[in-house]
Design a protein around this motif. Structure first.
Motif, short mmCIF file in Angstrom:
data_model
loop_
_atom_site.label_atom_id
_atom_site.label_comp_id
_atom_site.label_asym_id
_atom_site.label_seq_id
_atom_site.Cartn_x
_atom_site.Cartn_y
_atom_site.Cartn_z
N HIS A 1 0.85 -1.18 0.00
CA HIS A 1 0.00 0.00 0.00
C HIS A 1 0.89 1.24 0.00
O HIS A 1 1.87 1.29 0.76
CB HIS A 1 -0.88 0.04 1.25
CG HIS A 1 -1.97 -0.96 1.26
ND1 HIS A 1 -1.74 -2.32 1.32
CD2 HIS A 1 -3.33 -0.82 1.24
CE1 HIS A 1 -2.89 -2.96 1.33
NE2 HIS A 1 -3.86 -2.09 1.27
N PRO A 2 0.58 2.24 -0.79
CA PRO A 2 1.40 3.46 -0.78
C PRO A 2 1.55 4.06 0.62
O PRO A 2 2.61 4.54 0.99
CB PRO A 2 0.63 4.41 -1.71
CG PRO A 2 -0.13 3.51 -2.62
CD PRO A 2 -0.50 2.31 -1.81
N ARG A 3 0.47 3.96 1.42
CA ARG A 3 0.53 4.53 2.76
C ARG A 3 1.40 3.72 3.72
O ARG A 3 1.74 4.18 4.81
CB ARG A 3 -0.88 4.67 3.34
CG ARG A 3 -1.70 5.77 2.69
CD ARG A 3 -3.09 5.87 3.31
NE ARG A 3 -3.87 4.66 3.07
CZ ARG A 3 -5.10 4.45 3.54
NH1 ARG A 3 -5.68 5.35 4.31
NH2 ARG A 3 -5.74 3.34 3.25
N SER A 4 1.77 2.51 3.32
CA SER A 4 2.61 1.67 4.19
C SER A 4 4.10 1.97 4.04
O SER A 4 4.90 1.59 4.89
CB SER A 4 2.38 0.19 3.88
OG SER A 4 2.99 -0.17 2.64
N ILE A 5 4.47 2.66 2.97
CA ILE A 5 5.89 2.82 2.66
C ILE A 5 6.63 3.57 3.76
O ILE A 5 7.70 3.15 4.22
CB ILE A 5 6.06 3.49 1.29
CG1 ILE A 5 5.58 2.54 0.18
CG2 ILE A 5 7.52 3.89 1.06
CD1 ILE A 5 5.58 3.13 -1.21
N GLY A 6 6.07 4.67 4.21
CA GLY A 6 6.72 5.45 5.27
C GLY A 6 6.84 4.64 6.55
O GLY A 6 7.86 4.72 7.25
N PHE A 7 5.80 3.89 6.88
CA PHE A 7 5.83 3.04 8.07
C PHE A 7 6.95 2.01 7.98
O PHE A 7 7.73 1.83 8.92
CB PHE A 7 4.48 2.35 8.25
CG PHE A 7 4.46 1.31 9.33
CD1 PHE A 7 4.39 1.68 10.66
CD2 PHE A 7 4.52 -0.04 9.01
CE1 PHE A 7 4.39 0.71 11.67
CE2 PHE A 7 4.51 -1.02 10.00
CZ PHE A 7 4.45 -0.63 11.34
N ILE A 8 7.04 1.33 6.85
CA ILE A 8 8.06 0.28 6.69
C ILE A 8 9.46 0.87 6.77
O ILE A 8 10.35 0.32 7.45
CB ILE A 8 7.85 -0.47 5.35
CG1 ILE A 8 6.53 -1.26 5.39
CG2 ILE A 8 9.01 -1.41 5.05
CD1 ILE A 8 6.11 -1.84 4.06
N GLU A 9 9.68 1.99 6.11
CA GLU A 9 11.02 2.59 6.11
C GLU A 9 11.43 3.12 7.48
O GLU A 9 12.62 3.30 7.74
CB GLU A 9 11.09 3.71 5.07
CG GLU A 9 11.01 3.20 3.64
CD GLU A 9 11.26 4.30 2.62
OE1 GLU A 9 11.85 4.00 1.56
OE2 GLU A 9 10.88 5.46 2.88
N HIS A 10 10.46 3.35 8.36
CA HIS A 10 10.75 3.87 9.69
C HIS A 10 11.20 2.77 10.66
O HIS A 10 11.74 3.06 11.73
CB HIS A 10 9.49 4.55 10.24
CG HIS A 10 9.66 5.17 11.60
ND1 HIS A 10 10.42 6.30 11.82
CD2 HIS A 10 9.18 4.79 12.83
CE1 HIS A 10 10.38 6.61 13.10
NE2 HIS A 10 9.65 5.70 13.74
N GLN A 11 11.01 1.51 10.28
CA GLN A 11 11.24 0.42 11.23
C GLN A 11 12.71 0.09 11.45
O GLN A 11 13.54 0.26 10.55
CB GLN A 11 10.50 -0.84 10.75
CG GLN A 11 9.00 -0.67 10.61
CD GLN A 11 8.39 -0.03 11.83
OE1 GLN A 11 8.53 -0.53 12.95
NE2 GLN A 11 7.70 1.10 11.63
N VAL A 12 12.99 -0.40 12.66
CA VAL A 12 14.33 -0.88 12.99
C VAL A 12 14.33 -2.40 13.18
O VAL A 12 15.37 -3.00 13.45
CB VAL A 12 14.88 -0.19 14.26
CG1 VAL A 12 15.08 1.29 14.01
CG2 VAL A 12 13.98 -0.43 15.47
N LEU A 13 13.16 -3.01 13.05
CA LEU A 13 13.02 -4.46 13.17
C LEU A 13 12.31 -5.01 11.93
O LEU A 13 11.37 -4.40 11.43
CB LEU A 13 12.18 -4.85 14.40
CG LEU A 13 12.56 -4.29 15.76
CD1 LEU A 13 11.55 -4.74 16.81
CD2 LEU A 13 13.96 -4.70 16.16
N ALA A 14 12.76 -6.16 11.46
CA ALA A 14 12.07 -6.89 10.39
C ALA A 14 12.03 -8.36 10.79
O ALA A 14 13.02 -8.91 11.31
CB ALA A 14 12.79 -6.71 9.06
#
Length: 309
Positions: free
Chosen positions: A34-47
């Motif tokens: 989702h386009p709105r998920s991109i910022g959330f994913i890039e902000h993460q320090v865990l995967a």
């Protein structure tokens, strides 16, 4: 009507009587991010990537990195800069994708009670790990305990130590019996892997006399991705993380569904769903000195089910 749900999901939705609710969720699921998920994913320090080893067993791992180690160049691709990964790089995940590139990804931010799931295939080129995304969707925020996790400077792990086994020992059982959170990977009949999360009050995981784990299935988003996968493919993997100690416990094994568990205690313990699932450990890996983070526990989810005792 076309659906993105496979036969296992449809079967569990029908058993649960939540077919119409599930249909309403279909617009959430995309064949991309989702386009709105991109910022959330890039902000993460865990995967949290799930993967399959050369023997066909699935595993769930944790990658920890400096903020910015995850990049999303498009809605079809996620990239990880491995030079910015601070956790153990000798994890079984890296061996697995060398032979079987199918991966299930979870991005989980406990502090905001938010998570996002994606499937895809992995490609490793030097210090760059790329995932070609086949499917993505936001996931239910219920039962996430709020916890702040921050990466310390100069916290890169060079050497980790391991304990391995096939039967859970007392240390592992003690860890599991007090856990309020764990992560789970399951696999569709076609071989796609999904990573997800489970949470509850400490003690919500029962360790049975035979060593199997029994977990209640609380109310969620009604899509039953995890239970639907187990319905048609028993392979599963669990991951427990002790952020303060910097340790992980990875379990690989098989799961089995239990419906209509309607004794007074089971009905209460499951949040009135009457649904549980059990997990039999076939192999486990405990990694010591896996990562270094700063963590602060804030509070438990208001959706957690109180103990029946």
């Amino acid at each position: 009507m076309s659906t993105i749900f496979h036969e296992g999901q449809l079967a569990v939705q029908k058993i649960a009587g939540e077919e119409e609710i599930a249909k309403s969720r279909i617009p959430m699921v995309k064949n991309s991010l989702h386009p709105r998920s991109i910022g959330f994913i890039e902000h993460q320090v865990l995967a949290f990537p799930g993967s399959e080893d050369y023997n066909g067993h699935i595993w769930l791992s944790l990658l920890v990195g400096e903020r910015g180690f995850i990049q999303v160049p498009s809605e079809q691709e996620i990239k990880l800069d491995l030079s910015k990964v601070t956790s153990n790089l000798d994890d079984i995940f890296f061996k697995n994708i060398a032979t079987k590139p199918t991966v299930g990804l979870l991005f989980h931010e406990a502090a905001r009670r938010a998570r996002y799931r994606a499937w895809g295939t992995a490609r490793k080129e030097g210090n760059q790990l790329s995932f070609d995304i086949k499917l993505g969707y936001p996931s239910c925020p219920k039962h996430i305990q709020r916890e702040v996790i921050e990466i310390r400077k100069d916290s890169k792990i060079e050497v980790s130590t391991y304990e391995k086994g096939t039967i859970l020992g007392e240390l592992e059982k003690e860890w599991i019996s007090h856990a309020h959170t764990f992560f789970i990977a399951t696999q569709t009949k076609k071989g796609d892997i999904e990573s997800s999360h489970r949470g509850g009050n400490p003690g919500f995981i029962e360790i049975q006399e035979n060593g199997h784990l029994r977990v209640p299935d609380y109310l969620g988003n009604s899509m039953f991705s995890t239970l639907g996968n187990i319905y048609e493919n028993p392979k599963a993997a669990l991951l427990f993380v002790d952020y303060k100690k910097g340790e992980t416990l990875q379990l690989s094994g098989t799961a089995e569904l239990q419906f209509n568990q309607n004794s007074n205690e089971d009905f209460h313990t499951s949040g009135e769903t009457g649904r549980f699932w059990t997990f039999e450990t076939k192999q486990w890996i405990r990694t010591i000195n896996h990562h270094v983070v700063h963590t602060e526990f804030l509070d438990f989810s208001p959706f957690n089910i109180p103990s029946a005792h």
